[in-house]
Design a protein around this motif. Structure first.
Motif, short mmCIF file in Angstrom:
data_model
loop_
_atom_site.label_atom_id
_atom_site.label_comp_id
_atom_site.label_asym_id
_atom_site.label_seq_id
_atom_site.Cartn_x
_atom_site.Cartn_y
_atom_site.Cartn_z
N TRP A 16 -4.68 -2.26 -1.21
CA TRP A 16 -3.88 -3.23 -0.47
C TRP A 16 -2.97 -3.89 -1.36
O TRP A 16 -1.71 -3.74 -1.06
CB TRP A 16 -4.93 -4.06 0.16
N TYR A 17 -3.35 -4.17 -2.52
CA TYR A 17 -2.49 -5.21 -3.36
C TYR A 17 -2.52 -4.62 -4.75
O TYR A 17 -1.51 -4.79 -5.47
CB TYR A 17 -3.14 -6.49 -3.41
N GLY A 18 -3.42 -3.74 -5.15
CA GLY A 18 -3.49 -3.13 -6.54
C GLY A 18 -3.06 -1.86 -6.78
O GLY A 18 -3.17 -1.08 -7.81
N GLY A 19 -2.38 -0.97 -5.77
CA GLY A 19 -1.92 0.23 -5.89
C GLY A 19 -3.12 1.36 -5.65
O GLY A 19 -4.22 1.07 -5.11
N GLY A 20 -2.77 2.60 -5.76
CA GLY A 20 -3.95 3.37 -5.58
C GLY A 20 -3.74 4.24 -4.13
O GLY A 20 -3.03 3.76 -3.29
N ALA A 21 -4.36 5.43 -4.06
CA ALA A 21 -4.28 6.00 -2.71
C ALA A 21 -4.77 5.67 -1.62
O ALA A 21 -5.98 4.91 -1.87
CB ALA A 21 -4.59 7.60 -3.15
N VAL A 22 -4.28 5.55 -0.52
CA VAL A 22 -4.94 5.16 0.90
C VAL A 22 -5.69 6.32 1.47
O VAL A 22 -5.13 7.17 1.52
CB VAL A 22 -3.69 4.70 1.66
N PRO A 23 -6.94 6.24 1.68
CA PRO A 23 -7.74 7.10 2.38
C PRO A 23 -7.22 7.71 3.56
O PRO A 23 -6.53 7.03 4.43
CB PRO A 23 -9.24 6.48 2.70
N LEU A 24 -7.31 9.03 3.72
CA LEU A 24 -6.57 9.37 5.16
C LEU A 24 -7.05 8.64 6.35
O LEU A 24 -6.32 8.71 7.32
CB LEU A 24 -6.92 10.81 5.15
N ALA A 25 -8.68 8.38 6.48
CA ALA A 25 -9.05 7.88 7.40
C ALA A 25 -8.36 6.57 7.89
O ALA A 25 -8.15 6.07 9.00
CB ALA A 25 -10.47 7.45 7.65
N ARG A 177 2.80 -11.22 -1.50
CA ARG A 177 3.63 -10.86 -0.39
C ARG A 177 3.10 -9.99 0.31
O ARG A 177 2.10 -10.36 1.04
CB ARG A 177 4.81 -10.30 -1.19
N TYR A 178 3.63 -8.74 0.61
CA TYR A 178 3.08 -7.79 1.72
C TYR A 178 2.26 -6.73 1.03
O TYR A 178 2.06 -5.73 1.80
CB TYR A 178 4.22 -7.35 2.63
N GLY A 179 1.86 -6.69 -0.07
CA GLY A 179 1.15 -5.68 -0.62
C GLY A 179 1.73 -4.26 -0.54
O GLY A 179 3.03 -4.30 -1.00
N ASN A 180 0.94 -3.30 -0.03
CA ASN A 180 1.45 -1.99 -0.14
C ASN A 180 2.40 -1.68 1.11
O ASN A 180 2.89 -0.54 1.26
CB ASN A 180 0.47 -1.01 -0.08
N GLY A 181 2.51 -2.71 1.83
CA GLY A 181 3.52 -2.79 2.98
C GLY A 181 3.08 -1.91 4.31
O GLY A 181 3.78 -1.52 5.14
N GLY A 187 -3.37 -0.91 4.84
CA GLY A 187 -2.89 -1.99 3.97
C GLY A 187 -2.91 -3.56 4.88
O GLY A 187 -3.94 -3.51 5.75
N PRO A 188 -2.59 -4.65 4.25
CA PRO A 188 -2.84 -6.01 4.70
C PRO A 188 -2.13 -6.31 5.91
O PRO A 188 -2.49 -7.53 6.29
CB PRO A 188 -2.53 -6.70 3.51
N LEU A 189 -1.18 -5.83 6.22
CA LEU A 189 -0.31 -6.12 7.55
C LEU A 189 -0.87 -5.97 9.08
O LEU A 189 -1.35 -5.07 9.41
CB LEU A 189 1.06 -5.38 7.29
N ARG A 190 -0.49 -7.32 9.60
CA ARG A 190 -1.00 -7.31 10.91
C ARG A 190 0.07 -6.70 11.76
O ARG A 190 -0.03 -6.29 12.80
CB ARG A 190 -1.38 -8.66 11.50
#
Length: 345
Positions: A16-25, A177-181, A187-190
């Motif tokens: 969310w905030y530290g980078g890295g790949a987001v899992p497909l699920a 801020r909005y982390g990875n957007g 990610g962290p966005l509602r």
């Protein structure tokens, strides 16, 4: 030293905030979340889902990210400033973590946190404001207006579209801020950042405020015994080791705040709204315990003389208050607000 092994639930994946790949699920679930939340917003915007207004001005304080950004200090500051300007504010809150979330309750300083919610109880104790906890914030606002409040502040209600509002204040963590957007759970966005652009005021908690943004600082200088007694200067802990406890949306903010004062922090991070037990504080060493006010309201029954809360207060530029008050004065509440009935949110 590492955080305590006590109850903890990780809310925020590292990507969310530290980078890295987001899992497909997570990406697939985010697409579903986007479709459902987008449809909900459109239904309210087109009038197909009913919205309610209490007949007095409504100020909504919220954010578009999951987790804490400083909404509660902002709400307290609003209550205090509006009251000093002659308004009679009331606060509507969901009261997250209440034992019976289906029940609407009036919250005051004596309300147990498991009945009223930790944040509503904290707000009530700090301000003495009239406060209604109800998962239907529109119904809570109507109850507050009926009780004589001439302005309603909705705490953490940006996505509660059932309540029609006059002023929206977005509170942003200035460092994260909005982390990875990306939208939840990728990610962290509602909601997407374009939604935040519709807010009347964007308040930046910490970090650097940009053009069109208002800076907010959280000030802290006291440690207050949880069991009652004379406060002591927070600086008196400088150079000493303490157990620092935080069950908030971003515990690291509290730990950094103490470290910046030269306090040697042994961090203990718990899940947001964690319900504490005495066993959670079996740290294995007898050191002073410093915790946020939100945590302290849930620890009074078993607190020892070592337990201290660290109250914070929000400071904003005078120009912000002038702009907000001008906007509030210009609002003309509807003469015939629609009826509000408890229903889907």
């Amino acid at each position: 030293m590492n955080a305590s092994p006590g109850p903890r639930r990780e809310h925020q994946p590292p990507y969310w905030y530290g980078g890295g790949a987001v899992p497909l699920a997570s990406r697939l679930l985010a697409a579903v979340y986007a479709a459902v939340s987008g449809m909900r917003r459109r239904l309210y915007a087109r009038g197909w889902l009913r919205r309610g207004h209490p007949g007095v001005p409504v100020i909504v304080v919220g954010n578009i990210t999951a987790g804490g950004t400083g909404k509660t200090p902002m709400t307290i500051a609003l209550v205090e400033r509006l009251r000093s300007e002659g308004w009679n504010p009331g606060v509507a809150s969901r009261g997250y973590g209440r034992s019976d979330a289906s029940a609407a309750v009036w919250v005051d300083a004596a309300t147990p946190p498991d009945v009223g919610g930790d944040e509503p109880v904290l707000i009530a104790r700090r301000t003495g404001v009239m406060l209604r906890a109800d998962r239907d914030r529109a119904a809570a606002a109507k109850a507050l207006a009926a009780a004589g409040c001439d302005v309603v502040i909705c705490d953490d209600g940006l996505q509660h579209y059932r309540l029609r509002r006059d002023i929206e204040i977005e509170v942003v963590d200035g460092r994260r801020r909005y982390g990875n957007g990306q939208l939840l759970p990728a990610g962290p966005l509602r909601e997407l950042p374009a939604r935040a652009a519709d807010c009347d005021f964007r308040v930046i908690n910490g970090g650097d405020a940009g053009f069109g943004e208002w800076p907010m600082r959280l000030l802290f200088d006291r440690a207050v015994p949880v069991r009652g007694g004379r406060p002591r200067a927070l600086e008196s802990f400088k150079g000493h080791r303490v157990h620092a406890v935080a069950g908030i949306g971003n515990p690291e903010r509290f730990f950094v705040m103490l470290r910046n004062l030269g306090i040697a922090v042994v961090p203990h991070a718990f899940a947001d709204h964690h319900r504490y037990r005495a066993a959670d504080f079996e740290f294995g060493s007898q050191l002073p315990v410093l915790m946020t006010e939100k945590d302290a309201v849930k620890c009074a029954e078993f607190a020892t003389d070592a337990f201290h809360s660290v109250p914070v207060r929000a400071e904003l530029p005078e120009a912000f208050w002038i702009s907000l008050l001008d906007r509030l004065d210009s609002i003309s509440a509807p003469s015939s607000p629609p009826d509000i009935s408890v229903g889907a949110t």
